[in-house]
Enzyme design. Structure first.
Site, PDB file in Angstrom:
ATOM      1  CG  ASN A 134     -62.931  -8.327 -49.677  1.00 24.08           C
ATOM      2  OD1 ASN A 134     -62.325  -8.438 -48.767  1.00 24.08           O
ATOM      3  ND2 ASN A 134     -64.064  -7.505 -49.765  1.00 24.08           N
ATOM      4  CB  SER A 135     -62.280 -12.685 -46.199  1.00 30.06           C
ATOM      5  OG  SER A 135     -61.903 -12.817 -44.873  1.00 30.06           O
ATOM      6  CG  LEU A 188     -57.227  -4.288 -42.889  1.00 24.74           C
ATOM      7  CD1 LEU A 188     -57.140  -3.947 -41.592  1.00 24.74           C
ATOM      8  CD2 LEU A 188     -57.421  -3.137 -43.896  1.00 24.74           C
ATOM      9  CB  CYS A 219     -61.293  -3.616 -41.893  1.00 26.14           C
ATOM     10  SG  CYS A 219     -60.909  -5.165 -42.633  1.00 26.14           S
ATOM     11  CG  ASN A 279     -65.389  -1.357 -45.589  1.00 22.34           C
ATOM     12  OD1 ASN A 279     -65.429  -1.931 -46.537  1.00 22.34           O
ATOM     13  ND2 ASN A 279     -64.528  -0.937 -44.619  1.00 22.34           N
ATOM     14  N   GLY A 308     -70.498  -4.380 -54.585  1.00 20.77           N
ATOM     15  CA  GLY A 308     -71.060  -4.300 -55.729  1.00 20.77           C
ATOM     16  C   GLY A 308     -72.537  -3.927 -55.719  1.00 20.77           C
TER      17      GLY A 308
END
EC number: 1.3.98.1
Length: 311
Positions: free
Chosen positions: A67-68, A71, A130, A193, A221
């Protein structure tokens, strides 16, 4: 059997969502509240609402996800209003976790000051990791900047606070970060994270699978479980016992949960698997963990928590 004490509160079990998954709207949060999860956390917020990165920005993969997101969130006040309203209505329930991820140190300080001044009595998670905002480095890879920020935070912040960390891969980095964190009255660290800037390729199309950052994104995952376990263990053996650990990364089954707890995690956050399965995952994973404990003759998590054996 799974009762968990954390931040001077008692939770029915150690499971919760990872911030970023199934927690964008109040509807999402209400579904988590109604689930079997022991606790839940809001979407990492910035002071102002953010749309995040262009689509497609999240893809489920065979062994996890990439994912990107960038935020995306509905803004600090949206989530603060929700947690305060929820707190008022449900005073007897376990405390809620409130996640923030400012785009700068100043923004983090501004949000923490608002939390300090509010009636919020839950637990705050400061996201220092993040990996998906173009041009914004992960703060927790800059040890000096992390120490400077925490020094400022604890000049005024007196409520329970945890930090969400990126994965580290060098034993020296664990030593340095633990030495910094041990200076402060932190409630917990959350490891880890997603592993930043992985690349997944669709070989048929000869293309990347997400649009932002030329396809580079955070990996979650099963791909990251060994890294997550290493980070949980490394911090469990280095941090003062007052700082608890939330284990995040690759938790899809009761077995995965058991391993995180064995390494020293007290609470457990589920991201990718929750995205794939929805809140019903909590029923399944609780049952699986209880079955493992029954089989091993454990009455409570304390019987094996942190007791990983070395060879």
């Amino acid at each position: 059997m799974l009762k968990t004490t954390f931040a001077n509160a008692e939770f029915a079990n150690p499971f919760m969502n990872a911030s970023g998954v199934h927690c964008m709207t109040t509807e999402d949060l209400e579904e988590l509240k109604a689930s079997q999860a022991g606790a839940y956390i809001t979407k990492s917020s910035t002071l102002e609402k953010r749309e995040g990165n262009p689509l497609p920005r999240y893809v489920d993969l065979e062994l996890g996800s990439i994912n990107s997101m960038g935020l995306p969130n509905l803004g600090f006040d949206y989530y603060l209003d929700y947690v305060l309203k929820n707190q008022k209505e449900k005073a007897q329930e376990a405390p809620i976790f409130f996640s923030i991820a400012g785009m700068s140190a100043a923004e983090n300080i501004a949000m923490l000051k608002k939390i300090q001044e509010s009636n919020f009595s839950g637990i705050t998670e400061l996201n220092l990791s993040c990996p998906n905002v173009p041009g914004k480095p992960q703060l927790a890879y800059d040890f000096e900047a992390t120490e400077k920020l925490l020094k400022e935070v604890f000049t005024f912040f007196t409520k329970p606070l945890g930090v969400k960390l990126p994965p580290y891969f060098d034993l020296v980095h664990f030593d340095i970060m633990a030495e910094i964190l041990n200076q402060f009255p932190l409630t917990y660290v959350n490891s880890v994270n997603s592993i930043g800037n992985g690349l997944f390729i669709d070989s048929e199309a000869e293309s990347v699978v997400i649009k932002p950052k030329d396809g580079f994104g955070g990996i979650g995952g099963a791909y990251i479980k060994p890294t997550a376990l290493a980070n949980v263990r490394a911090f469990y053996t280095r941090l003062k016992p007052e700082i608890k650990i939330i284990g995040t990364g690759g938790i899809e089954t009761g077995q995965d949960a058991f391993e995180h707890l064995l390494c020293g995690a007290t609470m457990l956050q589920i991201g990718t698997a929750l995205h794939k399965e929805g809140p019903a995952i909590f029923d399944r994973i609780i049952k699986e963990l209880e079955e493992i404990m029954d089989k091993k003759g454990y009455q409570s998590i304390a019987d094996f928590h942190g007791k990983l054996k070395s060879l």
